[in-house]
Design a protein around this motif. Structure first.
Motif, PDB file in Angstrom:
ATOM      1  N   GLY A   1       0.841  -1.326  -0.127  1.00  0.00           N
ATOM      2  CA  GLY A   1       0.001  -0.069   0.042  1.00  0.00           C
ATOM      3  C   GLY A   1       0.610   1.173   0.177  1.00  0.00           C
ATOM      4  N   LYS A   2       2.033   1.242   0.362  1.00  0.00           N
ATOM      5  CA  LYS A   2       2.992   2.382   0.571  1.00  0.00           C
ATOM      6  C   LYS A   2       3.676   2.511  -0.473  1.00  0.00           C
ATOM      7  CE  LYS A   2       2.947   2.531   5.537  1.00  0.00           C
ATOM      8  NZ  LYS A   2       3.700   2.441   7.074  1.00  0.00           N
ATOM      9  N   GLY A   3       3.742   1.509  -1.781  1.00  0.00           N
ATOM     10  CA  GLY A   3       4.560   1.806  -2.830  1.00  0.00           C
ATOM     11  C   GLY A   3       5.795   0.767  -2.938  1.00  0.00           C
ATOM     12  N   THR A   4       5.999   0.269  -1.815  1.00  0.00           N
ATOM     13  CA  THR A   4       7.229  -0.880  -1.630  1.00  0.00           C
ATOM     14  C   THR A   4       7.245  -2.070  -2.339  1.00  0.00           C
ATOM     15  OG1 THR A   4       7.980   0.566   0.434  1.00  0.00           O
ATOM     16  CG2 THR A   4       9.073  -1.629  -0.001  1.00  0.00           C
ATOM     17  N   TRP A   5       8.156  -2.370  -3.011  1.00  0.00           N
ATOM     18  CA  TRP A   5       8.015  -3.486  -3.666  1.00  0.00           C
ATOM     19  C   TRP A   5       8.350  -4.810  -3.064  1.00  0.00           C
ATOM     20  CZ3 TRP A   5       5.363  -4.265  -8.031  1.00  0.00           C
ATOM     21  CH2 TRP A   5       5.346  -3.237  -9.090  1.00  0.00           C
ATOM     22  N   TYR A   6       7.615  -6.005  -3.119  1.00  0.00           N
ATOM     23  CA  TYR A   6       8.174  -7.125  -2.355  1.00  0.00           C
ATOM     24  C   TYR A   6       8.231  -8.297  -3.117  1.00  0.00           C
ATOM     25  CZ  TYR A   6       7.143  -5.277   2.416  1.00  0.00           C
ATOM     26  OH  TYR A   6       7.334  -4.393   3.634  1.00  0.00           O
ATOM     27  N   VAL A   7       9.011  -9.252  -2.713  1.00  0.00           N
ATOM     28  CA  VAL A   7       8.933 -10.649  -3.325  1.00  0.00           C
ATOM     29  C   VAL A   7       8.247 -11.620  -3.044  1.00  0.00           C
ATOM     30  CG1 VAL A   7      10.533 -12.416  -4.157  1.00  0.00           C
ATOM     31  CG2 VAL A   7      11.474 -10.490  -4.015  1.00  0.00           C
ATOM     32  N   HIS A   8       7.378 -12.134  -3.437  1.00  0.00           N
ATOM     33  CA  HIS A   8       6.223 -12.992  -3.027  1.00  0.00           C
ATOM     34  C   HIS A   8       6.464 -14.455  -3.500  1.00  0.00           C
ATOM     35  CE1 HIS A   8       3.277  -9.999  -0.892  1.00  0.00           C
ATOM     36  NE2 HIS A   8       4.095  -9.160  -1.634  1.00  0.00           N
ATOM     37  N   TRP A   9       6.335 -15.302  -2.554  1.00  0.00           N
ATOM     38  CA  TRP A   9       6.239 -16.809  -2.872  1.00  0.00           C
ATOM     39  C   TRP A   9       5.559 -17.564  -1.953  1.00  0.00           C
ATOM     40  CZ3 TRP A   9       9.913 -14.542  -0.034  1.00  0.00           C
ATOM     41  CH2 TRP A   9      10.493 -15.335   0.798  1.00  0.00           C
ATOM     42  N   THR A  10       5.152 -18.844  -2.648  1.00  0.00           N
ATOM     43  CA  THR A  10       4.718 -19.792  -1.276  1.00  0.00           C
ATOM     44  C   THR A  10       5.378 -20.981  -1.091  1.00  0.00           C
ATOM     45  OG1 THR A  10       3.265 -20.834  -3.110  1.00  0.00           O
ATOM     46  CG2 THR A  10       2.252 -18.881  -1.898  1.00  0.00           C
ATOM     47  N   LYS A  11       5.480 -21.530   0.090  1.00  0.00           N
ATOM     48  CA  LYS A  11       6.392 -22.713   0.492  1.00  0.00           C
ATOM     49  C   LYS A  11       5.081 -23.559   1.334  1.00  0.00           C
ATOM     50  CE  LYS A  11      10.365 -24.889   2.304  1.00  0.00           C
ATOM     51  NZ  LYS A  11      11.631 -24.710   2.861  1.00  0.00           N
ATOM     52  N   ASP A  12       4.865 -24.879   0.784  1.00  0.00           N
ATOM     53  CA  ASP A  12       3.949 -25.720   1.689  1.00  0.00           C
ATOM     54  C   ASP A  12       2.622 -24.876   1.896  1.00  0.00           C
ATOM     55  OD1 ASP A  12       5.963 -27.639   1.875  1.00  0.00           O
ATOM     56  OD2 ASP A  12       6.774 -26.607   3.715  1.00  0.00           O
ATOM     57  N   ARG A  13       2.168 -24.279   0.926  1.00  0.00           N
ATOM     58  CA  ARG A  13       1.219 -23.543   0.759  1.00  0.00           C
ATOM     59  C   ARG A  13       0.846 -22.298   1.896  1.00  0.00           C
ATOM     60  NH1 ARG A  13      -3.605 -28.280   0.566  1.00  0.00           N
ATOM     61  NH2 ARG A  13      -2.270 -29.328   1.849  1.00  0.00           N
ATOM     62  N   VAL A  14       1.852 -21.823   2.042  1.00  0.00           N
ATOM     63  CA  VAL A  14       2.136 -20.784   3.227  1.00  0.00           C
ATOM     64  C   VAL A  14       2.578 -19.571   2.215  1.00  0.00           C
ATOM     65  CG1 VAL A  14       2.973 -19.913   5.232  1.00  0.00           C
ATOM     66  CG2 VAL A  14       2.276 -22.053   5.297  1.00  0.00           C
ATOM     67  N   GLY A  15       1.893 -18.619   2.239  1.00  0.00           N
ATOM     68  CA  GLY A  15       2.666 -17.406   1.502  1.00  0.00           C
ATOM     69  C   GLY A  15       3.566 -16.611   2.447  1.00  0.00           C
ATOM     70  N   ARG A  16       4.798 -16.372   1.627  1.00  0.00           N
ATOM     71  CA  ARG A  16       6.075 -15.681   2.272  1.00  0.00           C
ATOM     72  C   ARG A  16       6.394 -14.521   1.292  1.00  0.00           C
ATOM     73  NH1 ARG A  16       8.226 -19.392   5.860  1.00  0.00           N
ATOM     74  NH2 ARG A  16       7.362 -21.502   5.382  1.00  0.00           N
TER      75      ARG A  16
END
Length: 368
Positions: free
Chosen positions: A12-27
């Motif tokens: 929401g503040k415009g900062t980029w994040y790397v997203h991925w999932t492992k064992d169906r858990v979002g990280r």
């Protein structure tokens, strides 16, 4: 890398994040930028680093390797001494040392705590001691999992629930107990010279210095002209544990002068840097302040509840109880005012009394 492929997403503040999932858990992990081109470069570098780390970890990296990296790149760089960390690792290593770097999980933590608190892994300890040990290895994993270091992938740092912290120890010595300690230390002398225990007790109780600061003290930092002791060692790494310059009290001065007259050289005031724990236990037993405990298997006395740190705590407590302002106590101890207020504020009865007396200004009277 198991789970979904990593991708970029803006918060929401415009900062980029790397997203991925492992064992169906979002990280996710922050790219620390609002610029898409920089975020893209971060993502590419992160994927390479994560893949490399995963390959290394599956073949080579253990929690012992993680600890070694933490010790070399953080503890020995940021802290004045690695002694405490090394002592903690002696307890952690038999259980965690050989595990893969991603195995600091809640199940392992719970099992370790159960073993440590039951005496099945080393000597039996309280849950708060096990908590401290787990906090150390957790900090090591978190340090190495930081994307800036690229030692292990971020997902190796699992969220952990630690045992509840114990109540803060509030053991401090009253004046009659202090005198008993000093008398006992004198009885344990080997010859006319002040014993090492006596010298430590006088310095600890009259300056409120930490044990290590007293162990490090050399005679060139004891100034009899200005009546001050400078505990800070020139060139010492600056840490949160600040070391103050403390005036020599009227009670300490003649004792310190005797120490100086009896010095064996111009080096350490306590002759050497070995810790005081065993000596203080023997003095406390000699003073009759505790029931005589059985000796441990190594011939050392068991803990009496009176440690070298109790002397510092005692000095601070007496200052506050006798009306010394919190900010002055903080300056002498090298701590923050906030910390001193939290730990010792309940002893400041006079300040509280003066405050509540202003509520009505002593103008009210009970009905007859």
């Amino acid at each position: 890398m198991s789970g979904s492929a990593p991708y970029l997403k803006k918060d929401g503040k415009g900062t980029w994040y790397v997203h991925w999932t492992k064992d169906r858990v979002g990280r996710r992990v922050s790219a620390r930028t609002t610029d898409i081109s920089r975020a893209t470069k971060f993502l590419a570098a992160w994927i390479v680093a994560a893949d490399q780390a995963l390959g290394q970890t599956s073949n080579d990296l253990t929690l012992a390797d993680v600890w070694d990296a933490y010790l070399k790149k953080h503890v020995r760089v940021k802290l004045a001494s690695d002694k405490t960390a090394c002592d903690v690792w002696k307890n952690l290593e038999p259980y965690f040392g050989g595990l893969a770097a991603d195995k600091l999980t809640q199940n392992e933590v719970d099992d370790y705590v159960a073993r440590r608190t039951s005496g099945k892994l080393g000597r039996k300890v309280l849950p708060q001691t096990a908590r401290k040990e787990i906090a150390y290895i957790g900090a090591a994993v978190k340090f190495c999992a930081d994307p800036r270091r690229k030692i292990i992938p971020p997902e190796f740092a699992h969220k952990l629930t630690l045992p509840e912290p114990g109540e803060a120890r509030d053991r401090w010595l009253r004046t009659d107990e202090i005198q008993k300690l000093l008398d006992a230390a004198a009885r344990l002398r080997e010859g006319p010279r002040l014993s090492r225990g006596e010298r430590f007790l006088w310095l600890a109780l009259e300056t409120a210095a930490r044990e290590q600061a007293i162990l490090d003290l050399t005679w060139d930092r004891v100034d009899f002209e200005t009546n001050t002791i400078r505990y800070d060692v020139p060139g010492r790494k600056k840490t949160k544990k600040r070391r103050a310059t403390v005036p020599i009290s009227k009670a300490l001065l003649p004792v310190l002068q005797r120490m100086h007259d009896e010095r064996t050289d111009d080096g350490r005031v306590l002759d050497n840097g070995s810790t005081m724990w065993v000596i203080i236990q023997r003095i406390a037993i000699e003073a009759g302040l505790v029931a005589v405990p059985k000796k441990s298997g190594r011939g050392r006395p068991r803990a009496t509840g009176i440690s070298p740190h109790v002397m510092r705590h005692t000095a601070a407590t007496h200052m506050v109880r006798r009306g010394v302002p919190i900010y002055i106590v903080a300056a002498i101890l090298g701590n923050s005012v906030k910390m001193i207020a939290e730990v010792y504020g309940h002893h400041a009865k006079e300040d509280l009394q003066a405050a509540v007396d202003t509520i009505s200004g002593s103008t009210l009277a009970p009905a007859e």
